[in-house]
Design an enzyme around this catalytic site. Structure first.
Site, PDB file in Angstrom:
ATOM      1  CD  GLU A 301      45.319  95.555 -26.838  1.00  0.00           C
ATOM      2  OE1 GLU A 301      45.854  96.491 -26.204  1.00  0.00           O
ATOM      3  OE2 GLU A 301      45.632  95.243 -27.985  1.00  0.00           O
ATOM      4  NE  ARG A 345      52.242  97.153 -10.306  1.00  0.00           N
ATOM      5  CZ  ARG A 345      51.343  97.711  -9.508  1.00  0.00           C
ATOM      6  NH1 ARG A 345      51.150  97.227  -8.288  1.00  0.00           N
ATOM      7  NH2 ARG A 345      50.633  98.731  -9.911  1.00  0.00           N
ATOM      8  CB  CYS A 376      71.919  95.744   0.169  1.00  0.00           C
ATOM      9  SG  CYS A 376      73.104  96.572   1.230  1.00  0.00           S
TER      10      CYS A 376
END
Lengths: 448, 448
Positions: A301, A345, A376
């Site tokens: 997968e 990430r 911010c």
């Protein structure tokens, strides 16, 4: 800190960048014959550019390594649009989905339901019913509770639903080592060691409306060799043997999950798909032989390994600022027009990326640099530590490579940023895939 | 691990839950007189429920503590919709925005531009032009580069733009201590110590189309006493004195940023707004007196402290699974129908939350429990370690408290999940704020 010589900074490491990325004679970077400067001019920045042939070629590599395209299940959670689903379908691969909406998007792209496998630790009644009525190939069952619910729903719909059981193999990826553990403290799967997995197998085998055809396990993410998969396979095959001995049942499939590592930086080497597959398939065959069972068909997968390297994100440089970090050292902060909204990430996993200036050649001397976004929040960092040429200036275009997986799929509207446009490129042609999100889109769901 | 006695688990700690949350006689939980069970039945789950009066009362508390409503600038990044902007406006507060879209959403809600202050480390030309042409109150300038760009744009538009300069005060929040540092290795602001901030002040003072009226600094997040603010204020006031001495300029405002801590769990105590304000305002007055300058008006920028405690997220319990973690211990995994797509804070920041069953009283004995979401990722955890009653079952409703800030604003479509519905409640009435996102919404931006 990664040292990049000024000259080297103009290179595009082939193991990190899309297969059709190229530094052109004018110094700019193109993908599949389309200059990123032209895409930025037409679609604005940030923009994600997907190399269609790169994506498809990685599908084919996986298909070849695992003997048949349908043994490779693209993991849609990495990156799913209807066009992506169509590419996967055209390459003959199967598809993993892990939510009702992923399933509905795949079906909206006319992906054949029988080649869809369905994951999820907490599938709702509605989701399971959709699986059954739309005729998905396999439901990977993750709990005893789900077995009961799915059996009931399949019965109500008059269907015998093909299922796998998700097993905790007791193998954990610890950085680059695989540890065999007897317990796994995580939400997915049913324990081999405690007997929970075998009890689920018995339940499924006896369930009137379920047809058990395989087991599933998953060892982790960003795996770089066959060892973890082999260890997991050997443990799970032990259960196949027990099932054969005690229930007389021969399971057709062994789904070994995803986790195929890719190179995010020049120092990393992607997992060698052909070598790992060969090693793994032989190990499964040998283990099955020793156990006296017919070797099941191995399913894998990959998500990241197909989508990840296929795309880059192009940003425009805005503010460039030198910050004193000690009395005699500065760090250059280069800010671009995206950030943690389109790529969480770095903040979430400490991920590293390879980035290059793509509108021209750079010539400066190496300077300690941090690439930040426009949000911010001081943690809004894309690349934490780099040594980059000191001539990068406002208006330059910077691209991060290998952003195809888990960037767009995890993108948010933080600071009310619209999500980037996504385009695909192939043989000199750009095709819009997802249009840029506007403030009107964000306001559209509000009740005024 | 937090121990919660079975009985206690039915309590709603007043310092964590919305001010109008109540355990009703039938055992269910209501907010502002509306049962969460009724909201779940009508709007589905997950659903975010905002206690309007709680939100407004925290605006008023801040306004009272800082003398005038307009001295309190609600930080929209925490949570912004047009209705939220209207509440803030009606309470007389000012508004901080940190992106062009946040500004446009505030203006779409008829928020008066002159009470809007604009942040951002990388404001685009387009963003700055919108600020100038729409007449925002203050632009908080974050770099020398921005000073030049903004001065040029203001000149082109024939406007004298009011600005603050963002200063790095050299004060860092380290857990519960504040450290004075001479260098701050982060993207925001201009250094006091290196002289960069003073040079920016000079540039702004001399710029034809800018009017410098204050300085801004920010010490961190989740601050629980006045010490860090006072330390930062005393350092920045030194610069006010230098500006007065050398440039003859008296700045009107001192913007001390946000960071007001709230209680996420029963063990935490929120920052005491009145006491901290009193302490801080006196310290500013004293320091200004010692420096021989008129004390500037103190501005603060709470986001989390207003929006955070005002909302809860209601989930439905799906799968309940006991996992062997040692030979003689199990952990119960309770999975709900949301997760890291609607609340990334646990995964991203290691955040902790208080959660309760809200459809009934629980009576079980304490059991080691982990609350997880439905995403295809083992890190998809909402509450890592809890001791919860062992009678929580599929179909129960669980609410996390204090999810008003940085949950909806950072929500994603991970696994193609639609983002939750948001409703506000007041005096027994529910008003939809944002409708649930559908798969059609997700597909709408695709180019087919």
């Amino acid at each position: 800190m990664r040292h990049q010589e000024a000259g080297c900074f103009n290179d595009l490491p082939a193991h990190v960048w899309p297969r059709n990325a190229k530094r052109e004679e004018d110094g700019s970077v193109s993908i599949a014959g389309v200059k990123l400067t032209d895409i930025a001019a037409e679609y604005g920045t940030p923009v994600m550019v997907v190399d269609e042939e790169d994506f498809r070629s990685r599908c084919r590599d996986m298909a070849q390594a695992y003997l048949e395209p349908k043994n490779v299940h693209y993991a849609s959670k990495a990156f799913l649009t209807t066009r992506i689903a169509r590419w996967v379908n055209e390459e003959g691969l199967s598809l993993d989905v892990a939510s009702e909406n992923e399933l509905l998007i795949a079906l909206a792209a006319d992906f054949p339901a029988e080649r869809i496998t369905v994951h999820g630790n907490n599938k709702s009644e509605s989701f399971l019913r959709t699986c059954v009525t739309r005729g998905v190939g396999h439901v990977v069952v993750d709990s005893h509770q789900e077995l009961d619910t799915l059996n009931r729903i399949a019965g109500e719909e008059g269907v015998a639903q093909d299922v796998f059981i998700r097993v905790k193999p007791g193998v954990e990826a610890h950085t680059h080592e695989f540890i065999a553990t007897s317990h796994e403290d995580q939400k997915f799967g049913l324990s081999l060691v405690s007997g929970s997995a075998f009890r689920a197998v018995q339940t499924a085998h006896n369930a009137e409306n379920l047809k058990l055809t395989g087991l599933h396990c998953h060892v982790g993410s960003q795996v770089f060799d066959a060892e973890g998969f082999k260890l997991a396979a050997s443990r799970v095959l032990g259960l196949y043997a027990k099932i054969y001995r005690e229930l007389g049942l021969q399971l057709d499939y062994l789904d070994l999950g995803g986790g195929y590592g890719i190179a995010y930086t020049v120092d990393e080497q992607p997992l060698d798909v052909q070598a790992v597959a060969k090693d793994l398939l032989r190990a499964v065959e040998d283990a099955a032989g020793e156990l006296g069972i017919t070797p099941p068909t191995v399913i894998v997968e990959p998500g990241r390994a197909i989508a990840g390297p296929a795309a880059v994100t192009v940003y425009s440089v805005g503010t460039v600022k030198d910050v004193h970090v000690t009395d005699d050292a500065t760090r250059r902060y280069i800010a671009v027009d995206g950030g943690m909204s389109d790529n969480i990430r770095t903040a979430l996993y400490g991920a590293e990326y390879d980035a290059r200036v793509v509108n021209r050649l750079t010539e400066g001397v190496p300077h300690a640099t941090r690439l930040v976004g426009s949000h911010c929040e001081s943690g809004d960092i894309l690349i934490n530590n780099a040594l980059w040429p000191d001539d990068i200036a406002p208006g330059d275009l910077i691209s991060l490579a290998a952003t195809g997986a888990y960037c767009y799929s995890m993108a948010s509207n933080y600071n009310c940023f619209g999500r980037p446009a996504v385009v695909s490129v192939k043989e000199g042609t750009v095709t819009p895939m997802v249009r840029r999100e506007t403030v009107e889109d964000i306001l559209a769901r509000e009740s005024l």
